[in-house]
Scaffold this motif. Sequence first.
Motif, PDB file in Angstrom:
ATOM      1  N   GLN A 290      34.965 -52.000  -0.899  1.00 17.80           N
ATOM      2  CA  GLN A 290      35.598 -51.771   0.393  1.00 17.80           C
ATOM      3  C   GLN A 290      35.859 -50.279   0.612  1.00 17.80           C
ATOM      4  O   GLN A 290      35.578 -49.728   1.671  1.00 17.80           O
TER       5      GLN A 290
ATOM      6  N   ARG B  74      34.392 -47.734  -0.897  1.00 17.19           N
ATOM      7  CA  ARG B  74      33.121 -47.014  -0.775  1.00 17.19           C
ATOM      8  C   ARG B  74      32.565 -47.119   0.648  1.00 17.19           C
ATOM      9  O   ARG B  74      31.974 -46.172   1.171  1.00 17.19           O
ATOM     10  N   TRP B  75      32.753 -48.290   1.245  1.00 22.24           N
ATOM     11  CA  TRP B  75      32.276 -48.476   2.619  1.00 22.24           C
ATOM     12  C   TRP B  75      33.133 -47.669   3.597  1.00 22.24           C
ATOM     13  O   TRP B  75      32.602 -46.983   4.480  1.00 22.24           O
TER      14      TRP B  75
ATOM     15  N   LYS C 177      32.301 -43.820   3.344  1.00 25.61           N
ATOM     16  CA  LYS C 177      30.859 -43.543   3.142  1.00 25.61           C
ATOM     17  C   LYS C 177      30.453 -42.158   3.636  1.00 25.61           C
ATOM     18  O   LYS C 177      29.444 -41.621   3.193  1.00 25.61           O
TER      19      LYS C 177
END
Length: 276
Positions: A233, A235-236, A239
């Motif tokens: 989550q 990392r998203w 990004k």
Amino acid sequence: MKKQRAFLKWAGGKYTLVEAISRVLPPGEKLIEPFVGAGSVFLNTDYPKYLLNDINPDLIHLYQTLKRRPKSFIEDARTLFSVQTNSASAFYSLRTQFNGSTDAYERSLLFLYLNRHGYNGLCRYNSSGGFNVPYGQYKKPYFPEQELEFFAEKAKRATFTCEPFQNSFRRARRGHVMYCDPPYLPLSVTANFTSYATQGFSLDEQALLAKKALHASRKRHIPVLISNHDTMQARWLYKAAQITELQVHRFISQNGATRNKVNELMAYFPAGNLAP
């Protein structure tokens, strides 16, 4: 420079990570922390000015009081660290007094007492806003006199606010630097620890923070660094940022044997970031 400890015990405090954080934070005229917590990053960096915010009014009133009246506050707080006040009956009596008090100075003194005498230094409130951390059963709780004095002296450079984190972003200007240490994303569904303030910190707020950081860096040329758990989550959400991975000991678990290292990350949004 000697590392300075915060005078509060704090779940998720950044004392062990200040070197890693300092390596990423760029210089600037002012450091803004929308989630200041115990203030380890503030205490271990050297910016000309600071804007330190938190949504917890007890925490911010304590900092404002210590800045305004350091000598009398430290002397009065010392009286709460004695053999007489270190018992279950004394703790629960003073906790009740704290929850019933509307006097900012009294609440500040008692907040420090509860933090040092309560279980694991946790800061937790029930749905009615009452502080509900149990007695910690420590043999002799430490009175952080030197840490209080250092904080009070450095607080001369700081402004303290108690408002939603979005307001801290509105206050930021070019030349400022932002460090965000929000309540962390859960490592799992059952590990959600968000009761630090009366309200939790939702996934929508996590997403809004990431959006604000990206906008501040790209459109307003204000660099932003965010700490969080290293999850899919996160990392998203981050990004568009430069990611630094970390391993950190976590001490929230009640079972000492399960206090293992967990993966964290730092997401850095540099000023004028043009990443896709």
